[in-house]
Scaffold this active site. Sequence first.
Site: not given
Ligand code: MG
Length: 446
Positions: A95, A237, A239, A241
């Site tokens: 992340s 960020d 990843d 999300d």
């Molecule tokens: Mg994330």
Amino acid sequence: MPCLFGTNGVRGVTNDDMHVELALNLGRAIGTFFAGDIAIGTDTRTSNEMLKQAVVAGVTSTGCDVFDAGLVPSPVLQYYVRQHDLAAGVIITASHNPPQFNGIKVVAGDGTELGTETEEQIEGIYFSQTWTISAWHDVGVVQSVAAIGGYLEGVTAAVDVAAIAEKQFTVVADCGNGAGCVVYPYLLRQLGCRVITLNAQPDGTFPGRNAEPVEENVGDLVSLMQSSDADLGVAYDGDADRAIFVDENGGYVSGDKTLAITAAHAVAEHGGIVVTPVSTSSCVEEMVNQKGGIVHYTQVGSPIVARKMIEVDATFGGEENGGLIFPGHQYCRDGGMATAALLEIMALRDMPLSALAAEVPSYALVKTKVSCPHEEKQAILQAFIDAEEGEVDTTDGAKVMFDDAWVLVRPSGTEPIIRVYVEATEPSRAEELAERYRNRIAELVG
Ligand code: MG
């Protein structure tokens, strides 16, 4: 039992605590537990292929087939898992953590991040090594799949594309060299926007900026917004999300305010319940109440928010860190969907982001902490609760409410500290309460 899964899946430093043996055995445990088709995807980190191959070897050795989506944002993989009725999904990502970190996040068949109970069951198989070993003729197969197209269709079906396109917005997308690179600029173009990209080449060393989209890391985006005539800036960020926004003047908009804007819009249209953790600014509840909705507070953690949303059939939910959950789309944080939804609000209300953000009340937030040994944290928290006069909300830690402020005392899950967060209408009041409660906790620690 040792705890493999933290608040954000299994995470650690590559080839130190995140090594091939762990990934292989976790793959075996995941395959054994779900015993069905499993999708896998990664963000842009340098160790992704190594960890992915190990997880895939483990999963297929139990007889499960693997659908490899390659480099994709977490929400794209989550959407794929649910859309294709798979048993589970695995995302190799750390992340927002620095580049030396990596992690393994597991999602359920409905695309939601796993709850603690399920994680403990998988841990049980991992530590007892009671995994399934399939017969030679039942070993799972691996096939590459394209997950991005279905996701783009899902997002564009969930918003009013014509209304957005009519505005001919210019959007600066700072993908932070993360997984957003391969999807979100194209999504924005499908929404009829002119797209300017920043840090949009996938690179797991994160040369452009730190992977966490907080104010001190998005200076380049702010500068670009100030010096261009773009309508919206967005930073993701690692990843992808989480999405954090910058207005047309280069003003950084906090995650709390974006949550308040999107939650209030959802409630104005559909009424109902908004779910968010106890650490979220009161500006969200104030905006939601204004539109006739109510807020349900949960413990901190996006899987907890998502599960509560399903339970109470919430209209909307999310976290103050830019993680927004749109239940009509899917029950997980989704940076692409957040971007599309904010553009839709700007279009439908015919207002720039600065004006939308100006409608949200501003509160002063002070974050402080007190050192406390791991093993004493719960006892200190309990002593604090027992000594506190008046009402204390114990949803997560202890939240003390005042007319003009709240104080949240919360032991860290991972560090030997107790956090003290104070929010108040006046900055001086927030400072005063932070000082008072910090001292109170420090006295209890002794
Ligand atoms: Mg994330």
